[in-house]
Write an enzyme that holds these catalytic residues in place. Structure first.
Site, PDB file in Angstrom:
ATOM      1  N   CYS A 123      -3.848  40.419   4.409  1.00 59.99           N
ATOM      2  CA  CYS A 123      -2.616  40.644   3.627  1.00 59.99           C
ATOM      3  C   CYS A 123      -1.975  39.312   3.294  1.00 59.99           C
ATOM      4  O   CYS A 123      -1.531  39.075   2.167  1.00 59.99           O
ATOM      5  CB  CYS A 123      -1.609  41.484   4.399  1.00 59.99           C
ATOM      6  N   CYS A 168      -1.271  41.158   9.499  1.00 56.56           N
ATOM      7  CA  CYS A 168      -2.584  41.361   8.867  1.00 56.56           C
ATOM      8  C   CYS A 168      -3.006  40.105   8.112  1.00 56.56           C
ATOM      9  O   CYS A 168      -2.367  39.696   7.150  1.00 56.56           O
ATOM     10  CB  CYS A 168      -2.474  42.587   7.953  1.00 56.56           C
TER      11      CYS A 168
END
Ligand SMILES: [Zn+2]
Length: 143
Positions: free
Chosen positions: A72, A69
């Site tokens: 993230c 991600c």
């Protein structure tokens, strides 16, 4: 806050009882003698999560993330900096929802990153989407 707080050691998972006045004096674990606050998020797994949730007297903030991600990864350094600022009044942790899928399911994580703040074992706030260090600290302190 009471005179002492229970804290779970991020290294050996022992439950420590620390005088509240000593929280900011870099307390060590009574069992493994390593520092209870490393300035870094604690990586929690399915086997350690419940222990930290149930046996820390201080609030627990968890970043649910995954290695693939992008947002993230962008937020990770900010989260580390926020951890250093929030300790020792908050326990800061991360859960990799790729390897710990049971936790992602249990907390109905639909998008990552998602931050969840727990107090006394209960979810009190949740925020999805990447945040800056200032936003993370402000959000945690607001609750
Ligand atoms: Zn320990």
């Amino acid at each position: 806050m009471s005179d002492s707080s229970h804290l779970v050691c991020p290294h050996c998972q022992a439950i420590n009882r620390v005088p509240t006045a000593r929280l900011d004096q870099k307390p060590n674990c009574g069992q493994c003698h390593r520092t209870l606050f490393t300035g870094h998020p604690v990586e929690l797994t399915t086997s350690t999560f419940a222990r930290h949730l149930d046996h820390n007297d201080i609030p627990l903030v968890v970043d649910f993330w995954a290695p693939w991600c992008g947002p993230c990864k962008m937020m990770a350094p900010a989260f580390v900096q926020a951890a250093a600022m929030l300790e020792p009044l908050v326990r800061v942790a991360k859960v990799n929802t790729d390897t710990e899928q049971a936790l992602g399911t249990q907390y109905s994580i639909r998008s990552i990153p998602t931050l969840i703040l727990f107090k006394d074992g209960h979810e009190v706030a949740r925020q999805a989407g990447a945040m800056t260090k200032q936003d993370i600290v402000r959000w945690v302190r607001a609750h």
